[in-house]
Design a protein around this motif. Structure first.
Motif, PDB file in Angstrom:
ATOM      1  N   THR A  84     -22.271 -55.571 -42.607  1.00  0.00           N
ATOM      2  CA  THR A  84     -22.802 -54.997 -41.373  1.00  0.00           C
ATOM      3  C   THR A  84     -21.717 -54.586 -40.384  1.00  0.00           C
ATOM      4  O   THR A  84     -22.024 -54.059 -39.314  1.00  0.00           O
ATOM      5  CB  THR A  84     -23.749 -55.992 -40.683  1.00  0.00           C
ATOM      6  N   GLY A  85     -20.439 -54.811 -40.726  1.00  0.00           N
ATOM      7  CA  GLY A  85     -19.352 -54.345 -39.867  1.00  0.00           C
ATOM      8  C   GLY A  85     -18.906 -55.317 -38.801  1.00  0.00           C
ATOM      9  O   GLY A  85     -18.049 -54.980 -37.971  1.00  0.00           O
ATOM     10  N   LEU A  88     -14.274 -48.650 -44.212  1.00  0.00           N
ATOM     11  CA  LEU A  88     -13.428 -47.645 -43.569  1.00  0.00           C
ATOM     12  C   LEU A  88     -14.100 -47.019 -42.348  1.00  0.00           C
ATOM     13  O   LEU A  88     -13.428 -46.642 -41.385  1.00  0.00           O
ATOM     14  CB  LEU A  88     -13.058 -46.542 -44.578  1.00  0.00           C
ATOM     15  N   SER A  89     -15.430 -46.906 -42.382  1.00  0.00           N
ATOM     16  CA  SER A  89     -16.155 -46.242 -41.288  1.00  0.00           C
ATOM     17  C   SER A  89     -17.371 -47.078 -40.874  1.00  0.00           C
ATOM     18  O   SER A  89     -18.517 -46.671 -41.065  1.00  0.00           O
ATOM     19  CB  SER A  89     -16.603 -44.850 -41.740  1.00  0.00           C
ATOM     20  N   PRO A  90     -17.143 -48.267 -40.286  1.00  0.00           N
ATOM     21  CA  PRO A  90     -18.269 -49.138 -39.938  1.00  0.00           C
ATOM     22  C   PRO A  90     -19.238 -48.515 -38.938  1.00  0.00           C
ATOM     23  O   PRO A  90     -20.448 -48.712 -39.033  1.00  0.00           O
ATOM     24  CB  PRO A  90     -17.596 -50.392 -39.358  1.00  0.00           C
ATOM     25  N   GLN A  91     -18.731 -47.753 -37.978  1.00  0.00           N
ATOM     26  CA  GLN A  91     -19.615 -47.146 -36.989  1.00  0.00           C
ATOM     27  C   GLN A  91     -20.484 -46.048 -37.606  1.00  0.00           C
ATOM     28  O   GLN A  91     -21.636 -45.844 -37.207  1.00  0.00           O
ATOM     29  CB  GLN A  91     -18.803 -46.581 -35.820  1.00  0.00           C
ATOM     30  N   SER A  96     -25.900 -47.092 -38.295  1.00  0.00           N
ATOM     31  CA  SER A  96     -27.276 -46.621 -38.119  1.00  0.00           C
ATOM     32  C   SER A  96     -28.087 -46.728 -39.411  1.00  0.00           C
ATOM     33  O   SER A  96     -29.312 -46.612 -39.385  1.00  0.00           O
ATOM     34  CB  SER A  96     -27.279 -45.169 -37.637  1.00  0.00           C
ATOM     35  N   LEU A  97     -27.409 -46.961 -40.544  1.00  0.00           N
ATOM     36  CA  LEU A  97     -28.098 -47.089 -41.831  1.00  0.00           C
ATOM     37  C   LEU A  97     -28.535 -48.523 -42.115  1.00  0.00           C
ATOM     38  O   LEU A  97     -29.254 -48.773 -43.080  1.00  0.00           O
ATOM     39  CB  LEU A  97     -27.191 -46.617 -42.969  1.00  0.00           C
ATOM     40  N   ILE A  98     -28.094 -49.470 -41.257  1.00  0.00           N
ATOM     41  CA  ILE A  98     -28.298 -50.891 -41.517  1.00  0.00           C
ATOM     42  C   ILE A  98     -29.174 -51.508 -40.429  1.00  0.00           C
ATOM     43  O   ILE A  98     -28.980 -51.269 -39.235  1.00  0.00           O
ATOM     44  CB  ILE A  98     -26.950 -51.645 -41.570  1.00  0.00           C
ATOM     45  N   GLY A  99     -30.129 -52.321 -40.851  1.00  0.00           N
ATOM     46  CA  GLY A  99     -30.888 -53.173 -39.953  1.00  0.00           C
ATOM     47  C   GLY A  99     -30.573 -54.620 -40.267  1.00  0.00           C
ATOM     48  O   GLY A  99     -30.656 -55.033 -41.427  1.00  0.00           O
ATOM     49  N   TYR A 100     -30.183 -55.410 -39.252  1.00  0.00           N
ATOM     50  CA  TYR A 100     -29.679 -56.763 -39.494  1.00  0.00           C
ATOM     51  C   TYR A 100     -30.393 -57.766 -38.588  1.00  0.00           C
ATOM     52  O   TYR A 100     -30.422 -57.600 -37.367  1.00  0.00           O
ATOM     53  CB  TYR A 100     -28.174 -56.797 -39.235  1.00  0.00           C
ATOM     54  N   LEU A 101     -30.990 -58.793 -39.197  1.00  0.00           N
ATOM     55  CA  LEU A 101     -31.564 -59.907 -38.455  1.00  0.00           C
ATOM     56  C   LEU A 101     -30.728 -61.147 -38.740  1.00  0.00           C
ATOM     57  O   LEU A 101     -30.839 -61.743 -39.805  1.00  0.00           O
ATOM     58  CB  LEU A 101     -33.019 -60.150 -38.881  1.00  0.00           C
ATOM     59  N   PRO A 102     -29.844 -61.548 -37.801  1.00  0.00           N
ATOM     60  CA  PRO A 102     -29.022 -62.742 -38.019  1.00  0.00           C
ATOM     61  C   PRO A 102     -29.872 -64.011 -38.022  1.00  0.00           C
ATOM     62  O   PRO A 102     -31.008 -64.020 -37.537  1.00  0.00           O
ATOM     63  CB  PRO A 102     -28.061 -62.740 -36.814  1.00  0.00           C
ATOM     64  N   GLY A 113     -32.765 -47.393 -27.937  1.00  0.00           N
ATOM     65  CA  GLY A 113     -31.816 -46.568 -27.193  1.00  0.00           C
ATOM     66  C   GLY A 113     -30.382 -46.794 -27.616  1.00  0.00           C
ATOM     67  O   GLY A 113     -29.565 -45.862 -27.593  1.00  0.00           O
ATOM     68  N   LEU A 114     -30.066 -48.026 -28.020  1.00  0.00           N
ATOM     69  CA  LEU A 114     -28.706 -48.315 -28.482  1.00  0.00           C
ATOM     70  C   LEU A 114     -28.361 -47.532 -29.746  1.00  0.00           C
ATOM     71  O   LEU A 114     -27.179 -47.284 -30.031  1.00  0.00           O
ATOM     72  CB  LEU A 114     -28.548 -49.814 -28.746  1.00  0.00           C
ATOM     73  N   TYR A 115     -29.390 -47.169 -30.518  1.00  0.00           N
ATOM     74  CA  TYR A 115     -29.169 -46.377 -31.727  1.00  0.00           C
ATOM     75  C   TYR A 115     -29.342 -44.882 -31.472  1.00  0.00           C
ATOM     76  O   TYR A 115     -29.368 -44.088 -32.412  1.00  0.00           O
ATOM     77  CB  TYR A 115     -30.139 -46.826 -32.821  1.00  0.00           C
TER      78      TYR A 115
END
Length: 302
Positions: free
Chosen positions: A49-50, A68-71, A75-81, A101-103
């Motif tokens: 998840t970067g 190499l390009s985490p940012q 937007s392709l990843i959804g993460y629930l810690p 809005g953050l996305y």
């Protein structure tokens, strides 16, 4: 493969947290990511998840290199810690609008996504409550809605059902299955029954190394042993059965013995002989295939 992890290595000082970790996940198949505490699960998920970097290896998400390009892939990843960070003073709907809005979601599309997430997670009746007023189960739903708000292709859920009551667990399980139909979904959990209920594939990690990576069906079918569960009115001793041969013992309770064997017919006869010789009062002798929990314990304790 929408997610492919290859030869991932992570060091914390001189300690190797991940040692050549490789596995892949595909859309429509829920991947159970299992391991004891400290095995490397959270480290792996944080690298995907970067949130963390890696010493070597690669993480490919939808054809893009996440290391190499985490940012670019965020937007392709959804993460629930596992600990589900939420702003408790925000209202549910307000929080989802903020998260979208953050996305970069805005306008009518943002409102459409918020309405859809409220509906899919069953949060519509709670949308005007502050998150701090919600139960554990509803907070988990808010975390899931936040992870899904931007319609990610890869979804990573870390212990999403911890602390839920049986009814809440079933509801969240159904939601996970629905979401996974056209997404790549990784479920990290200590609840083996959860994995057996909804996962298609399994990855088992221990001490930073992958010990198993295959379909749940294959993992269980490759274990040819049968489990016999013996229960008597008297307290049982393992020594009574040690000389029988063709029998391995997995664990013992006070009046119960869990017996692992590749020859259940022989084992049943041998057990009944012991019961007769010692005049034990038999309560039950049941037979089943080896559970994922037992397979997990064998693999990680080897």
């Amino acid at each position: 493969m929408s997610l492919e992890v290859s030869q991932l290595t992570k060091l914390y000082g001189s300690q190797k947290a991940l040692d050549g970790v490789s596995f892949s996940a595909t859309p429509g198949r829920i991947l159970g990511f299992l391991g004891p505490n400290g095995a490397g699960k959270s480290t792996t998920m944080k690298i995907i998840t970067g949130f963390l970097s890696a010493e070597s290896g690669s993480v490919n998400i939808m054809g893009k290199n996440a290391l190499l390009s985490p940012q670019e892939v965020s937007s392709l990843i959804g993460y629930l810690p596992e600990h589900n960070p939420l702003y408790l003073d925000m209202f549910v709907r307000e929080f989802l609008e903020f998260s979208g809005g953050l996305y970069g979601l805005s306008g009518q599309y943002l409102q459409t996504r918020v309405r859809e997430m409220l509906h899919r997670t069953g949060l519509q009746p709670e949308q005007h409550k502050k998150i701090g007023q919600l139960s554990k189960g509803y907070r988990q739903r808010v975390g899931l809605a936040r992870a899904l708000i931007h319609d990610p292709q890869v979804i990573i859920l870390d212990e999403p059902t911890t602390g839920l009551d049986p009814n809440q667990l079933v509801e969240i399980r159904n939601l996970i299955q629905e979401v996974s139909k056209d997404k790549t979904l990784i479920l990290s959990t200590h609840i083996m029954q959860e994995v057996e209920a909804i996962c298609h594939d399994v990855v088992i990690i221990n001490k930073g190394k992958i010990l198993a990576s295959e379909s749940l069906e294959n993992l269980k079918s490759n274990s040819m042993e049968t489990i016999l569960v013996l229960e008597t009115e008297e307290e049982l001793e393992i020594e009574w059965f040690e000389d029988l041969g063709k029998i391995d013992f997995a664990s013992k309770g006070k009046n119960e013995l869990l017996i692992s064997t590749k020859d259940p017919a022989f084992a049943r006869k041998a057990i009944m002989n012991v019961i007769h010789e010692r005049s034990l009062n038999l309560i039950s002798l049941n037979q089943s295939k080896k559970t994922l929990e037992l397979i997990f314990r064998e693999i990680t304790n080897a």
